[in-house]
Design an enzyme around this catalytic site. Structure first.
Site, PDB file in Angstrom:
ATOM      1  N   LYS A  68       1.027  -1.154  -0.069  1.00  0.00           N
ATOM      2  CA  LYS A  68      -0.070   0.016  -0.021  1.00  0.00           C
ATOM      3  C   LYS A  68       1.074   1.277   0.137  1.00  0.00           C
ATOM      4  CE  LYS A  68      -3.754   2.248   2.404  1.00  0.00           C
ATOM      5  NZ  LYS A  68      -3.197   3.731   1.992  1.00  0.00           N
ATOM      6  N   ASP A  70       1.584   5.392   0.201  1.00  0.00           N
ATOM      7  CA  ASP A  70       1.026   6.312   0.961  1.00  0.00           C
ATOM      8  C   ASP A  70       1.231   7.780   0.165  1.00  0.00           C
ATOM      9  OD1 ASP A  70      -0.364   7.958   2.989  1.00  0.00           O
ATOM     10  OD2 ASP A  70       1.330   7.789   4.462  1.00  0.00           O
ATOM     11  N   GLU A 209       2.925   1.366   5.074  1.00  0.00           N
ATOM     12  CA  GLU A 209       1.714   1.680   5.444  1.00  0.00           C
ATOM     13  C   GLU A 209       0.729   0.515   5.571  1.00  0.00           C
ATOM     14  OE1 GLU A 209      -1.612   4.678   5.418  1.00  0.00           O
ATOM     15  OE2 GLU A 209       0.512   4.711   5.695  1.00  0.00           O
TER      16      GLU A 209
END
Length: 343
Positions: A68, A70, A209
């Site tokens: 993920k 950010d 993240e």
């Protein structure tokens, strides 16, 4: 005996329901340098698929996993006359990311719409949202972020073809072929076909993240449909502020009331009364007072008195430890406002 006339043959046009389902490995290699007959009009804007927050990653052959990132969600529109970089909410931020725009132009002369995240990496190769905001001159800044890069993970349109009806694995296959020649500020977000628990543990250890899980057989579906899911290393998420409880001290507030969208509807998620400093509550109260309404935007069941209700247009990042049985946040803490472009 005279033969009956033959039925006219259709030439290359099929109804959507007649189209075969496309799977990775069967799609012919995309030629990004060779223009094709424009069969599908190029969308001016595409609503993105949003990841649904879950506590644990889904498992099975239908799921693949990525890190993920950010940053700011964005779409690159490579159009016949140039490039546009649009935020998730449709704002044109091309001027803020010149290196990404230059790389998009260099990739091919033909058209495409690419989905990804614009990030700035720290010294260890991790996306750092604060570095990205700083490179733009702050949240209200308008500087060009020369060090930003685009981590690509989906493709909606390519060379006259609308790909949104294809399975994700097919779109990903075409994207990977296209980015084999990519240099500079556009990079492929790596996909991992591994045990997601192991990947999540590594993400946690590296202070990332979190991870994203994606259904390989899903067509592009805008909004939070569950086909994309996010598992965050820190339990936090974005909530809309729907009101506040005034403080006994003039000019301050005691807590904020928050809600989150579920199945297209806002649902009350409780109140948040920690994590603020004095400056936070003064600025937040001032902004919320400008959004006051007579009635709450959603049903709010609470025993608290003298509540002030607001339009749900401000977003806050909230850390928490879980959910109660009646779907309220456990031990929530305020972690700052987020703009709609950051969601």
């Amino acid at each position: 005996m005279t033969k009956p006339p033959r039925k006219p043959r259709s030439i290359g046009l099929k109804k959507e329901s007649d189209e075969p389902r496309l799977k990775s490995g069967r799609v012919r290699r995309a030629d990004f340098d060779k223009p094709e007959l424009l069969l599908d009009p190029m969308p001016a804007r595409v609503e993105p698929c949003l990841a649904e927050l879950t506590a644990k990653p889904p498992k099975g052959d239908r799921w693949v996993y990525e890190i993920k990132w950010d940053g700011y969600r964005a779409h690159i529109h490579r159009e016949p006359n140039g490039v546009r970089i649009l935020t998730k909410n449709g704002h044109d931020w091309t001027h803020k990311f010149p290196a990404v725009a230059e790389a998009a132009l260099a990739l091919t002369n033909t058209t495409y719409i690419m989905d990804g995240e614009i990030v700035v990496l720290d010294d260890q190769g991790r996306s750092d949202f604060n570095l990205l905001v700083s490179s733009l001159g702050g949240r209200a800044g308008n500087r060009a972020a020369a060090n930003a890069i685009f981590m690509a993970f989906d493709l909606f349109y390519q060379n006259g073809r609308d790909l949104r009806r294809m399975e994700y694995s097919s779109r990903r296959h075409i994207l990977e072929q296209a980015l084999k020649r990519s240099t500079g500020a556009i990079k492929l977000s790596e996909e991992f076909a591994v045990d997601p628990d192991i990947l999540f543990r590594h993400a946690y250890e590296l202070e990332l993240e979190g991870i994203i899980a994606k259904r390989t057989d899903a067509r592009h579906m805008p909004g939070r449909t569950g086909t994309w899911r996010k598992i965050k290393c820190k339990q936090s998420d974005t909530f809309q502020i729907v009101g506040y409880e005034p403080s006994g001290t003039p000019g301050l507030l005691a807590s904020i009331l928050v809600a989150q969208e579920h199945s297209g509807k806002l649902r009350y998620a409780g109140s948040v009364g920690t994590g603020f400093n004095v400056r936070d509550v003064r600025e937040l109260k001032s902004q919320l007072d400008a959004l006051r309404v007579d009635k709450p935007a959603i049903p709010i069941k609470t025993s608290r008195k003298n509540l002030v209700y607001t339009k749900p247009t401000l977003y806050a990042e909230i850390q928490y430890r879980g959910w109660t049985v009646d779907k309220k946040l456990r031990h929530p803490s305020y972690n700052g406002l987020r703009s709609p472009e950051e969601l």
